[in-house]
Design a protein around this motif. Structure first.
Motif, PDB file in Angstrom:
ATOM      1  N   ALA A 119       0.991  -1.162  -0.128  1.00 31.86           N
ATOM      2  CA  ALA A 119      -0.076   0.036  -0.068  1.00 31.86           C
ATOM      3  C   ALA A 119       0.921   1.134  -0.140  1.00 31.86           C
ATOM      4  N   PHE A 120       0.735   2.170  -0.877  1.00 30.14           N
ATOM      5  CA  PHE A 120       1.319   3.247  -0.907  1.00 30.14           C
ATOM      6  C   PHE A 120       0.567   4.342  -1.390  1.00 30.14           C
ATOM      7  N   ASP A 121       0.617   5.761  -0.852  1.00 33.75           N
ATOM      8  CA  ASP A 121      -0.108   6.944  -1.368  1.00 33.75           C
ATOM      9  C   ASP A 121       0.406   7.693  -2.643  1.00 33.75           C
ATOM     10  N   GLU A 122      -0.438   7.657  -3.826  1.00 33.08           N
ATOM     11  CA  GLU A 122       0.147   8.025  -4.974  1.00 33.08           C
ATOM     12  C   GLU A 122       0.325   9.530  -4.859  1.00 33.08           C
ATOM     13  N   LYS A 123      -0.334  10.411  -4.014  1.00 30.03           N
ATOM     14  CA  LYS A 123       0.021  11.840  -3.886  1.00 30.03           C
ATOM     15  C   LYS A 123       1.236  12.337  -3.143  1.00 30.03           C
ATOM     16  N   LEU A 124       1.913  10.992  -2.464  1.00 29.43           N
ATOM     17  CA  LEU A 124       3.111  11.201  -1.542  1.00 29.43           C
ATOM     18  C   LEU A 124       4.151  10.736  -2.418  1.00 29.43           C
ATOM     19  N   ASP A 125       3.884   9.576  -3.210  1.00 31.97           N
ATOM     20  CA  ASP A 125       4.885   8.831  -3.898  1.00 31.97           C
ATOM     21  C   ASP A 125       4.387   8.878  -5.324  1.00 31.97           C
ATOM     22  N   PRO A 126       4.159  10.064  -6.160  1.00 32.30           N
ATOM     23  CA  PRO A 126       3.712  10.009  -7.650  1.00 32.30           C
ATOM     24  C   PRO A 126       4.579   8.963  -8.585  1.00 32.30           C
ATOM     25  N   LEU A 127       5.767   9.240  -8.350  1.00 31.59           N
ATOM     26  CA  LEU A 127       6.720   8.248  -9.338  1.00 31.59           C
ATOM     27  C   LEU A 127       6.818   6.853  -9.213  1.00 31.59           C
ATOM     28  N   LEU A 128       6.283   6.383  -7.746  1.00 31.34           N
ATOM     29  CA  LEU A 128       6.305   5.107  -7.515  1.00 31.34           C
ATOM     30  C   LEU A 128       4.984   4.396  -8.334  1.00 31.34           C
ATOM     31  N   ALA A 129       3.945   5.274  -8.549  1.00 33.85           N
ATOM     32  CA  ALA A 129       2.741   4.853  -9.359  1.00 33.85           C
ATOM     33  C   ALA A 129       3.017   4.320 -10.712  1.00 33.85           C
ATOM     34  N   HIS A 130       3.921   4.399 -11.274  1.00 34.44           N
ATOM     35  CA  HIS A 130       4.450   3.935 -12.713  1.00 34.44           C
ATOM     36  C   HIS A 130       5.259   2.761 -12.524  1.00 34.44           C
ATOM     37  N   ASN A 131       5.568   2.051 -11.341  1.00 34.35           N
ATOM     38  CA  ASN A 131       6.275   0.984 -11.138  1.00 34.35           C
ATOM     39  C   ASN A 131       5.336  -0.309 -11.193  1.00 34.35           C
ATOM     40  N   PRO A 132       5.419  -1.294 -12.183  1.00 38.70           N
ATOM     41  CA  PRO A 132       4.714  -2.410 -12.132  1.00 38.70           C
ATOM     42  C   PRO A 132       4.618  -3.113 -10.994  1.00 38.70           C
ATOM     43  N   PHE A 133       5.465  -3.317 -10.104  1.00 35.53           N
ATOM     44  CA  PHE A 133       5.445  -3.898  -8.789  1.00 35.53           C
ATOM     45  C   PHE A 133       4.395  -3.405  -7.976  1.00 35.53           C
ATOM     46  N   MET A 134       4.337  -2.174  -7.984  1.00 31.37           N
ATOM     47  CA  MET A 134       3.629  -1.367  -6.972  1.00 31.37           C
ATOM     48  C   MET A 134       2.040  -1.261  -7.251  1.00 31.37           C
ATOM     49  N   VAL A 135       1.919  -1.335  -8.619  1.00 30.11           N
ATOM     50  CA  VAL A 135       0.418  -1.012  -9.039  1.00 30.11           C
ATOM     51  C   VAL A 135      -0.196  -2.332  -9.302  1.00 30.11           C
ATOM     52  N   SER A 136      -1.763  -2.163  -9.606  1.00 34.32           N
ATOM     53  CA  SER A 136      -2.442  -3.436  -9.912  1.00 34.32           C
ATOM     54  C   SER A 136      -3.830  -2.973 -11.039  1.00 34.32           C
ATOM     55  N   GLY A 137      -4.308  -3.925 -11.267  1.00 42.58           N
ATOM     56  CA  GLY A 137      -5.505  -3.854 -12.142  1.00 42.58           C
ATOM     57  C   GLY A 137      -5.237  -3.202 -13.592  1.00 42.58           C
ATOM     58  N   GLU A 138      -5.750  -2.237 -14.063  1.00 40.29           N
ATOM     59  CA  GLU A 138      -5.683  -1.878 -15.454  1.00 40.29           C
ATOM     60  C   GLU A 138      -4.444  -1.168 -15.444  1.00 40.29           C
ATOM     61  N   ARG A 139      -4.045  -0.397 -14.335  1.00 44.54           N
ATOM     62  CA  ARG A 139      -2.673   0.409 -14.147  1.00 44.54           C
ATOM     63  C   ARG A 139      -1.421  -0.603 -14.493  1.00 44.54           C
ATOM     64  N   TRP A 140      -1.500  -1.767 -13.983  1.00 42.87           N
ATOM     65  CA  TRP A 140      -0.419  -2.628 -14.001  1.00 42.87           C
ATOM     66  C   TRP A 140      -0.541  -3.358 -15.408  1.00 42.87           C
ATOM     67  N   LYS A 141      -1.708  -3.645 -15.819  1.00 42.61           N
ATOM     68  CA  LYS A 141      -1.627  -4.237 -17.107  1.00 42.61           C
ATOM     69  C   LYS A 141      -1.020  -3.034 -18.603  1.00 42.61           C
ATOM     70  N   LYS A 142      -1.470  -1.705 -18.150  1.00 47.02           N
ATOM     71  CA  LYS A 142      -0.729  -0.966 -19.116  1.00 47.02           C
ATOM     72  C   LYS A 142       0.647  -0.793 -19.024  1.00 47.02           C
ATOM     73  N   SER A 143       1.019  -0.748 -17.556  1.00 43.12           N
ATOM     74  CA  SER A 143       2.408  -0.538 -17.472  1.00 43.12           C
ATOM     75  C   SER A 143       3.256  -1.814 -17.948  1.00 43.12           C
ATOM     76  N   ARG A 144       2.564  -2.893 -17.814  1.00 44.13           N
ATOM     77  CA  ARG A 144       3.215  -4.049 -18.256  1.00 44.13           C
ATOM     78  C   ARG A 144       3.458  -4.260 -19.651  1.00 44.13           C
ATOM     79  N   GLN A 145       2.266  -3.737 -20.301  1.00 42.38           N
ATOM     80  CA  GLN A 145       2.468  -3.792 -21.897  1.00 42.38           C
ATOM     81  C   GLN A 145       3.385  -2.745 -22.537  1.00 42.38           C
ATOM     82  N   LEU A 146       3.518  -1.756 -21.795  1.00 46.26           N
ATOM     83  CA  LEU A 146       4.354  -0.752 -22.238  1.00 46.26           C
ATOM     84  C   LEU A 146       5.973  -1.163 -21.965  1.00 46.26           C
TER      85      LEU A 146
END
Length: 508
Positions: A119-146
């Motif tokens: 669990a992390f707060d995207e507002k506090l750690d905006p750069l971590l929100a683009h790490n595939p390990f940290m995210v899930s759902g559609e955001r993870w799928k898009k990051s993985r595809q990229l």
């Protein structure tokens, strides 16, 4: 305890009714907690006995055991259980022991466990929100595809000349320290940081000449957080919901600013002039440049950097130690390298490195004994039945959404049922013949299934290149001051408490 006793005596003297109500309320709360901690007992699921306040994780919270030591103890205490129940503070959780059940969680039924328990707060750690390990759902799928095209085998071949050059610089760096005690993890981190800077950004991190280079300083800040960030990280592992109330970012602000400035400068430079090498950043820009904001590019670049150097340096440091402790393995690897490459300095290629089977076995065996992470923590996202057999009959236990499911990587790797004499360093375990004897999937250093580590190929080839050239040029032995390593209990990752001291000597 003394203050509580004084308070109760005073309350009894002044207000007996209030005293009685406090005692009743306390006993009621105690019974409710005890009832809660009998959840797995009511489900007929075995597990370690929890303490009243900290569940089963007090030994890790108070640094009496490393996370790996704690889960290894649970694993070995219930040798016949397919899974066990434990409590992360008050939260009922499960640890899977059965390989087939692990495969179901990570592969077949991955949709039910698509999120890591992080669990992390995207507002506090905006750069971590683009790490595939940290995210899930559609955001993870898009990051993985990229990011997937950036880590293919063909892309590793494109990056190979950079790795070849930097690994040769690393050999020169080690050569300048021959005969002196060096710390294997530290020199490995210098190499992996230099290599990531070159492969990801076509930059020279100056790690071989300056131990306090900006890249090394920033890398250490990521994995050696402030006291508050460290406390928050520990809470995140065991009581993630609490971390939302701690307004401290995981990523130090100076690292955030540094990465944003680095990416901004590189993007500006590349508008006017394309880099000579098609590095990972350039591959990212070619893939979806029109759709990515500068912050997203900075977030992905941070992932290239942090995940490219830290776990690889841990793996490489321990691989060097294992070779130092096993000179027979070291010499066998040297002979295979000589037999494959010959004595005429054949130019190295990606395919040629991959042909050195014993090098691959050495790396796999090192990852078996000392994987960078002792376990994977997945989050159950929907009602799920853990099915197993009792006396030939299939039965099951339901777990609810939000349940943590722990995969005990190092405990499985060290189970003599799968790896006889598991404490011995024996690369031949990964020969085709030996692997064929293991019918169960019991090897998880990079995870498994759709959420398997994206950077696996990159990590493997950069470590192989360094080990190959080190063994070609040097013999490595343990330092006279070296003692068998112990876990550093202040960190979640695998790390030696007192370092990994070795000495390199040139081959004559």
């Amino acid at each position: 305890m003394i203050l509580t006793t004084v308070f109760l005596i005073g309350l009894l003297y002044k207000n007996p009714v209030a005293f009685f109500l406090v005692i009743v309320a306390g006993l009621l709360v105690r019974e409710l907690i005890k009832y809660h901690f009998r959840h797995w007992e009511r489900c007929n699921v075995p597990g370690p006995k929890p303490s009243l306040i900290f569940g089963n994780i007090a030994s890790n919270i108070f640094l009496r055991q490393h996370f790996a030591e704690m889960i290894d103890g649970w694993y070995n205490k219930f040798p016949n259980a397919p899974f066990i129940g434990f409590y992360k503070i008050f939260k009922p959780s499960v640890m899977i022991r059965d390989p087939e059940m692990i495969k179901n969680v990570l592969v077949r039924d991955q949709a039910c466990f698509s999120a890591n328990d992080f669990a992390f707060d995207e507002k506090l750690d905006p750069l971590l929100a683009h790490n595939p390990f940290m995210v899930s759902g559609e955001r993870w799928k898009k990051s993985r595809q990229l990011l997937t095209p950036i880590f293919t085998g063909s892309k590793m071949k494109q990056l190979f000349p950079i790795m070849d050059e930097i690994s040769s610089q690393f050999v020169d760096f080690v050569g300048r320290q021959c005969g002196r005690e060096v710390e294997a993890k530290s020199i490995s981190a210098a190499y992996t940081t230099q290599n990531v800077a070159g492969c990801a950004f076509s930059l020279d991190a100056d790690c071989f000449n300056n131990p306090n280079s900006e890249w090394r300083v920033m890398g250490k800040k990521i994995f050696q957080p402030t006291l508050l960030a460290g406390i928050k990280f520990m809470l995140m592992l065991f009581v993630p919901s609490v971390t939302w109330f701690i307004p401290v970012p995981f990523l130090p602000k100076e690292v955030d600013r540094w990465m944003r400035k680095l990416v901004s400068t590189l993007l500006q430079e590349r508008k006017n002039k394309q880099p000579e090498r098609d590095d990972q950043l350039q591959s990212l820009l070619k893939t979806k440049s029109a759709e990515l904001t500068e912050e997203q590019i900075a977030g992905h670049s941070l992932a290239f950097f942090s995940e490219g150097f830290e776990t690889s340096s841990t793996t490489m440091g321990f691989a060097i130690l294992h070779l130092a402790e096993n000179p027979d393995v070291q010499e066998k690897l040297f002979q295979e390298i000589q037999n494959t490459l010959g004595k005429n300095d054949i130019p190295l290629t990606f395919d040629l490195v991959q042909k050195i089977e014993y090098l691959d076995w050495v790396l796999q065996e090192s990852l078996r004994i000392t994987p960078p992470a002792a376990g994977l923590q997945k989050l159950c996202t929907q009602n799920y039945c853990l099915k197993y057999k009792v006396d030939g009959k299939e039965v099951g236990t339901w777990i609810m959404p939000g349940t943590t499911v722990l995969i005990p990587i190092v405990a499985v790797h060290m189970d003599p049922k799968y790896y006889p004499e598991p404490e011995k360093f024996r690369p031949e375990r990964f020969s085709p013949e030996e692997k064929a004897k293991r019918t169960d999937p019991v090897y998880y250093p990079f995870g498994e299934g759709p959420r398997m580590c994206l950077g696996m190929r990159f990590a493997q080839i950069q470590i192989k290149m360094a080990l190959l050239k080190l063994v070609q040029q040097f013999r490595v032995r343990t330092s006279p001051n070296y003692k068998p390593w112990q876990y550093n209990r202040n960190t979640f990752l695998t790390e030696a408490k007192d370092g990994l001291q070795v000495v390199f000597e040139r081959r004559s």
